[in-house]
Motif scaffolding. Structure first.
Motif, PDB file in Angstrom:
ATOM      1  N   GLY A 388     -25.553 -78.105-112.165  1.00 51.54           N
ATOM      2  CA  GLY A 388     -24.747 -79.233-111.726  1.00 51.54           C
ATOM      3  C   GLY A 388     -25.175 -79.785-110.385  1.00 51.54           C
ATOM      4  N   ALA A 389     -26.403 -79.488-109.948  1.00 48.17           N
ATOM      5  CA  ALA A 389     -26.915 -79.964-108.659  1.00 48.17           C
ATOM      6  C   ALA A 389     -26.910 -81.484-108.614  1.00 48.17           C
ATOM      7  CB  ALA A 389     -28.318 -79.437-108.428  1.00 48.17           C
ATOM      8  N   SER A 390     -26.598 -82.022-107.444  1.00 47.04           N
ATOM      9  CA  SER A 390     -26.509 -83.473-107.291  1.00 47.04           C
ATOM     10  C   SER A 390     -27.885 -84.118-107.206  1.00 47.04           C
ATOM     11  CB  SER A 390     -25.722 -83.813-106.024  1.00 47.04           C
ATOM     12  OG  SER A 390     -26.499 -83.498-104.877  1.00 47.04           O
ATOM     13  N   LYS A 391     -27.875 -85.424-107.392  1.00 46.58           N
ATOM     14  CA  LYS A 391     -29.114 -86.191-107.292  1.00 46.58           C
ATOM     15  C   LYS A 391     -29.681 -86.092-105.878  1.00 46.58           C
ATOM     16  CE  LYS A 391     -30.959 -90.822-108.234  1.00 46.58           C
ATOM     17  NZ  LYS A 391     -30.619 -92.203-108.675  1.00 46.58           N
ATOM     18  N   LYS A 392     -28.826 -86.159-104.864  1.00 45.71           N
ATOM     19  CA  LYS A 392     -29.260 -86.102-103.468  1.00 45.71           C
ATOM     20  C   LYS A 392     -29.970 -84.786-103.171  1.00 45.71           C
ATOM     21  CE  LYS A 392     -27.457 -86.084 -98.722  1.00 45.71           C
ATOM     22  NZ  LYS A 392     -26.245 -86.198 -97.869  1.00 45.71           N
ATOM     23  N   LEU A 393     -29.400 -83.676-103.629  1.00 43.83           N
ATOM     24  CA  LEU A 393     -29.993 -82.364-103.382  1.00 43.83           C
ATOM     25  C   LEU A 393     -31.338 -82.236-104.081  1.00 43.83           C
ATOM     26  CD1 LEU A 393     -29.871 -79.524-102.227  1.00 43.83           C
ATOM     27  CD2 LEU A 393     -28.526 -78.832-104.230  1.00 43.83           C
ATOM     28  N   CYS A 394     -31.381 -82.665-105.341  1.00 41.14           N
ATOM     29  CA  CYS A 394     -32.634 -82.546-106.103  1.00 41.14           C
ATOM     30  C   CYS A 394     -33.726 -83.436-105.521  1.00 41.14           C
ATOM     31  CB  CYS A 394     -32.392 -82.886-107.568  1.00 41.14           C
ATOM     32  SG  CYS A 394     -31.354 -81.693-108.440  1.00 41.14           S
ATOM     33  N   GLU A 395     -33.362 -84.635-105.081  1.00 44.10           N
ATOM     34  CA  GLU A 395     -34.358 -85.532-104.477  1.00 44.10           C
ATOM     35  C   GLU A 395     -34.914 -84.928-103.192  1.00 44.10           C
ATOM     36  OE1 GLU A 395     -33.007 -90.008-105.940  1.00 44.10           O
ATOM     37  OE2 GLU A 395     -32.179 -89.173-104.059  1.00 44.10           O
ATOM     38  N   GLY A 396     -34.028 -84.350-102.369  1.00 43.47           N
ATOM     39  CA  GLY A 396     -34.489 -83.738-101.131  1.00 43.47           C
ATOM     40  C   GLY A 396     -35.370 -82.533-101.381  1.00 43.47           C
ATOM     41  N   ALA A 397     -34.986 -81.712-102.369  1.00 43.48           N
ATOM     42  CA  ALA A 397     -35.773 -80.524-102.701  1.00 43.48           C
ATOM     43  C   ALA A 397     -37.144 -80.926-103.240  1.00 43.48           C
ATOM     44  CB  ALA A 397     -35.030 -79.679-103.718  1.00 43.48           C
ATOM     45  N   LYS A 398     -37.177 -81.939-104.098  1.00 42.35           N
ATOM     46  CA  LYS A 398     -38.449 -82.365-104.670  1.00 42.35           C
ATOM     47  C   LYS A 398     -39.358 -82.976-103.604  1.00 42.35           C
ATOM     48  CE  LYS A 398     -40.725 -85.096-108.197  1.00 42.35           C
ATOM     49  NZ  LYS A 398     -40.635 -86.108-109.272  1.00 42.35           N
ATOM     50  N   ALA A 399     -38.770 -83.751-102.690  1.00 38.95           N
ATOM     51  CA  ALA A 399     -39.572 -84.376-101.634  1.00 38.95           C
ATOM     52  C   ALA A 399     -40.248 -83.317-100.772  1.00 38.95           C
ATOM     53  CB  ALA A 399     -38.689 -85.278-100.774  1.00 38.95           C
ATOM     54  N   LEU A 400     -39.508 -82.261-100.406  1.00 39.91           N
ATOM     55  CA  LEU A 400     -40.086 -81.190 -99.585  1.00 39.91           C
ATOM     56  C   LEU A 400     -41.142 -80.417-100.367  1.00 39.91           C
ATOM     57  CD1 LEU A 400     -40.168 -79.439 -97.052  1.00 39.91           C
ATOM     58  CD2 LEU A 400     -38.253 -78.121 -98.001  1.00 39.91           C
ATOM     59  N   PHE A 401     -40.834 -80.077-101.598  1.00 43.67           N
ATOM     60  CA  PHE A 401     -41.765 -79.338-102.454  1.00 43.67           C
ATOM     61  C   PHE A 401     -43.065 -80.121-102.625  1.00 43.67           C
ATOM     62  CE2 PHE A 401     -43.341 -78.590-106.822  1.00 43.67           C
ATOM     63  CZ  PHE A 401     -43.617 -77.236-106.750  1.00 43.67           C
ATOM     64  N   THR A 402     -42.936 -81.423-102.890  1.00 41.74           N
ATOM     65  CA  THR A 402     -44.112 -82.282-103.079  1.00 41.74           C
ATOM     66  C   THR A 402     -44.903 -82.412-101.785  1.00 41.74           C
ATOM     67  OG1 THR A 402     -42.949 -83.530-104.794  1.00 41.74           O
ATOM     68  CG2 THR A 402     -44.889 -84.572-103.795  1.00 41.74           C
ATOM     69  N   GLU A 403     -44.198 -82.537-100.665  1.00 41.29           N
ATOM     70  CA  GLU A 403     -44.849 -82.672 -99.365  1.00 41.29           C
ATOM     71  C   GLU A 403     -45.755 -81.480 -99.070  1.00 41.29           C
ATOM     72  OE1 GLU A 403     -43.507 -82.792 -94.633  1.00 41.29           O
ATOM     73  OE2 GLU A 403     -42.004 -82.964 -96.210  1.00 41.29           O
ATOM     74  N   LEU A 404     -45.246 -80.279 -99.274  1.00 43.04           N
ATOM     75  CA  LEU A 404     -46.022 -79.078 -98.937  1.00 43.04           C
ATOM     76  C   LEU A 404     -47.152 -78.824 -99.926  1.00 43.04           C
ATOM     77  CD1 LEU A 404     -43.220 -76.620 -97.717  1.00 43.04           C
ATOM     78  CD2 LEU A 404     -44.478 -78.390 -96.462  1.00 43.04           C
ATOM     79  N   THR A 405     -46.905 -79.043-101.210  1.00 47.52           N
ATOM     80  CA  THR A 405     -47.990 -78.840-102.181  1.00 47.52           C
ATOM     81  C   THR A 405     -49.070 -79.904-102.025  1.00 47.52           C
ATOM     82  OG1 THR A 405     -46.661 -79.992-103.872  1.00 47.52           O
ATOM     83  CG2 THR A 405     -46.608 -77.582-103.881  1.00 47.52           C
ATOM     84  N   ASP A 406     -48.697 -81.095-101.579  1.00 46.78           N
ATOM     85  CA  ASP A 406     -49.696 -82.139-101.325  1.00 46.78           C
ATOM     86  C   ASP A 406     -50.625 -81.748-100.174  1.00 46.78           C
ATOM     87  OD1 ASP A 406     -48.866 -83.784-103.338  1.00 46.78           O
ATOM     88  OD2 ASP A 406     -47.879 -85.255-102.066  1.00 46.78           O
ATOM     89  N   VAL A 407     -50.078 -81.112 -99.142  1.00 43.77           N
ATOM     90  CA  VAL A 407     -50.917 -80.681 -98.018  1.00 43.77           C
ATOM     91  C   VAL A 407     -51.998 -79.729 -98.517  1.00 43.77           C
ATOM     92  CG1 VAL A 407     -50.982 -79.427 -95.827  1.00 43.77           C
ATOM     93  CG2 VAL A 407     -49.074 -80.958 -96.325  1.00 43.77           C
ATOM     94  N   LEU A 408     -51.649 -78.880 -99.469  1.00 44.26           N
ATOM     95  CA  LEU A 408     -52.601 -77.919-100.024  1.00 44.26           C
ATOM     96  C   LEU A 408     -53.477 -78.533-101.123  1.00 44.26           C
ATOM     97  CD1 LEU A 408     -50.224 -74.826-100.228  1.00 44.26           C
ATOM     98  CD2 LEU A 408     -51.975 -75.275 -98.504  1.00 44.26           C
ATOM     99  N   GLY A 409     -53.167 -79.763-101.482  1.00 47.72           N
ATOM    100  CA  GLY A 409     -53.960 -80.435-102.515  1.00 47.72           C
ATOM    101  C   GLY A 409     -53.699 -79.913-103.907  1.00 47.72           C
ATOM    102  N   LEU A 410     -52.486 -79.435-104.161  1.00 51.68           N
ATOM    103  CA  LEU A 410     -52.144 -78.855-105.460  1.00 51.68           C
ATOM    104  C   LEU A 410     -51.277 -79.805-106.290  1.00 51.68           C
ATOM    105  CD1 LEU A 410     -51.334 -75.220-104.265  1.00 51.68           C
ATOM    106  CD2 LEU A 410     -53.401 -75.975-105.490  1.00 51.68           C
ATOM    107  N   LEU A 411     -51.156 -79.469-107.570  1.00 47.88           N
ATOM    108  CA  LEU A 411     -50.321 -80.203-108.527  1.00 47.88           C
ATOM    109  C   LEU A 411     -50.800 -81.641-108.707  1.00 47.88           C
ATOM    110  CD1 LEU A 411     -46.722 -78.905-107.704  1.00 47.88           C
ATOM    111  CD2 LEU A 411     -48.550 -77.818-108.993  1.00 47.88           C
ATOM    112  N   TYR A 412     -52.100 -81.804-108.841  1.00 46.35           N
ATOM    113  CA  TYR A 412     -52.671 -83.135-109.008  1.00 46.35           C
ATOM    114  C   TYR A 412     -52.997 -83.464-110.459  1.00 46.35           C
ATOM    115  CZ  TYR A 412     -56.994 -80.346-108.776  1.00 46.35           C
ATOM    116  OH  TYR A 412     -57.977 -79.398-108.971  1.00 46.35           O
TER     117      TYR A 412
END
Length: 468
Positions: A388-412
């Protein structure tokens, strides 16, 4: 940021010459064959270093050369009955294919040695003029004895290097001392050549990098990087000829990645344990290779084996699963925001700080990856399917997750959207069959998808699917 500097043998605080800018040079491949997994390590490591600097707000000028004239290239051309240019251009394109597969971005500049002959000749002329080089029989050699600091990168006293070199045979008899190295080689019959003040010939290996780095980055670099095997003689010789020519420090920081072994043995064609990146990618995919390289500190030795690459592939899948779960929960979120979102997002943001701490400590990608997986566990709890997680929480979690994996050049690696659309259509047909209580048809569709490697999961928020 602290970097272990090969020159000082300690972790030095990184302070660029110009605030907010980084000038990096990495020795690129000699293009006569496909790159092997040992070549892949510096490509991935220093691509990630560049990404990290850019994430931290630096403007990075990153130069990585192609050595497109060399004895090995000429030998390959003779074997294939063609010319050096055909061979080098072919393997530059093959390199680009593998680099793209590994998620390695193009450098700011990819100069070729053959495009920098004027710069190379100018440096050699200056070295002769100031007494650091001499012409002998159409060749030109650098006089190592003329540079009192020769050996400072490999931390070997000059006299030891001279003594060791004196025991090596000089077949030409053109050198004054065994440790002297070629800046210019006179051409043999049938070999490619360029005109020079010393006759027809081509440059030595070491001078090429000094010329290209100076042309595109200036006389002093912030960081020069490459594999540990290049410390001596290649990088040692670059320092000698560059500093004797320019009268300035060549590079302020030197970074070298560790060796790769295969099943705890040195990689060798004679041992039958020599693997190109293309070989490994055909069996396991490119991205697991990148994951494997980042999962070990760049200065540490890394042992390649089927077990290790499979573990890297499984770890990578955990990241993809986290991203897919976030996408699913986000698409099906029933509320825009909820009480406690801000506190949870604040808690998650602490992982960015931990990630940065790891990377600031001598570029510890293994530690940074560990932080990412800690974040994954946290996200899997607070944004779980059915939570039942909210849209706001999921968007924030995804943004952080994407930010850090992008630095490592992963999930492309992206999925084929047309295939995904077909899967979604079959899932809708299955849902319709279930609604009509046609369970035989629903089971048939589930089995059909399973045969295609698609696993379905019925959740309170709808049907979630993944690839097996």
């Amino acid at each position: 940021m602290k970097i272990f500097n090969t020159l000082t043998r300690q972790k030095d605080e990184f302070i660029p010459q110009v605030e907010g800018e980084v000038k990096m040079y990495a020795c690129g491949p000699t293009v006569y064959n496909f790159i092997h997994i040992g070549n892949a390590r510096p490509l991935i490591v220093f691509d990630t270093l560049r990404r990290y600097f850019e994430w931290r707000g630096y403007k990075v000028n990153f130069v990585q050369n192609f050595t497109d004239i060399d004895d090995k290239i000429i030998k390959r051309a003779n074997e294939e009955g063609t010319d050096y240019k055909t061979v080098s251009e072919k393997y530059i394109e093959e390199y680009k294919t593998d680099a793209k597969g590994l998620g390695v971005r193009e450098a700011t500049t990819h100069p070729k040695a053959t495009e920098n002959m004027d710069e190379i000749i100018a440096i050699i002329e200056k070295l002769i003029e100031n007494g650091h080089a001499y012409e002998s029989g159409g060749d030109v050699y650098f006089s190592t004895r003329s540079f009192s600091e020769y050996g400072k990168l490999s931390h070997s006293p000059l006299e030891d290097l001279l003594e060791g070199a004196s025991n090596r045979t000089d077949d030409t008899g053109l050198k004054k001392e065994g440790a002297d190295f070629a800046l210019w080689k006179s051409s043999k019959p049938g070999e490619p050549y360029w005109e020079s003040p010393w006759g027809q010939g081509r440059p030595g290996w070491h001078i090429e990098c000094s010329a290209m780095s100076r042309r595109y980055l200036g006389e002093t670099l912030d960081i020069h990087c490459g594999g540990q095997d290049l410390i001596f003689p290649h990088h040692e010789n670059e320092i000698a000829q560059s500093e004797c020519c320019n009268g300035k420090t060549f590079s302020r920081y030197w970074m070298h990645n560790g060796f790769i072994t295969v099943d705890n043995e040195k990689m060798s064609k004679s041992l039958g344990n020599f693997f190109t990146v293309r070989d490994v990618a055909e069996q396991f995919g490119y991205e697991p290779i990148r994951m494997m390289m980042l999962g070990c500190h760049y200065r540490s030795p890394l042992n390649y084996s089927f077990d290790v690459i499979n573990q890297s592939k499984a770890a990578l899948q955990r990241l993809y699963t986290c991203r897919d779960n976030l996408d699913f929960v986000l698409a099906n979120a029933e509320t825009d925001a909820a009480d406690g979102d801000d506190a949870l997002l604040e808690k998650l943001s602490a992982y960015r700080e931990k990630f940065t701490e790891a990377m600031e400590d001598d570029f510890n990608t293994a530690g940074a990856l560990s932080v990412v997986f800690d974040l994954v566990r946290e996200v899997n709890t607070c944004c779980a399917v059915g939570s039942g997680a909210s849209k706001k929480l999921c968007e924030g979690a995804k943004a952080l997750f994407t930010e850090l994996t992008d630095v490592l050049g992963l999930l492309y690696v992206t999925q084929d959207n047309s295939v995904d659309a077909e899967i979604e259509q079959l899932i809708e047909q299955r849902q319709a069959a279930r609604k009509e209580r046609n369970f035989a048809e629903a089971d048939r569709i589930r089995d059909l998808l399973k045969e295609q490697g698609i696993i379905l999961e019925d959740t309170p928020q709808g049907v979630k699917w993944k690839r097996a």
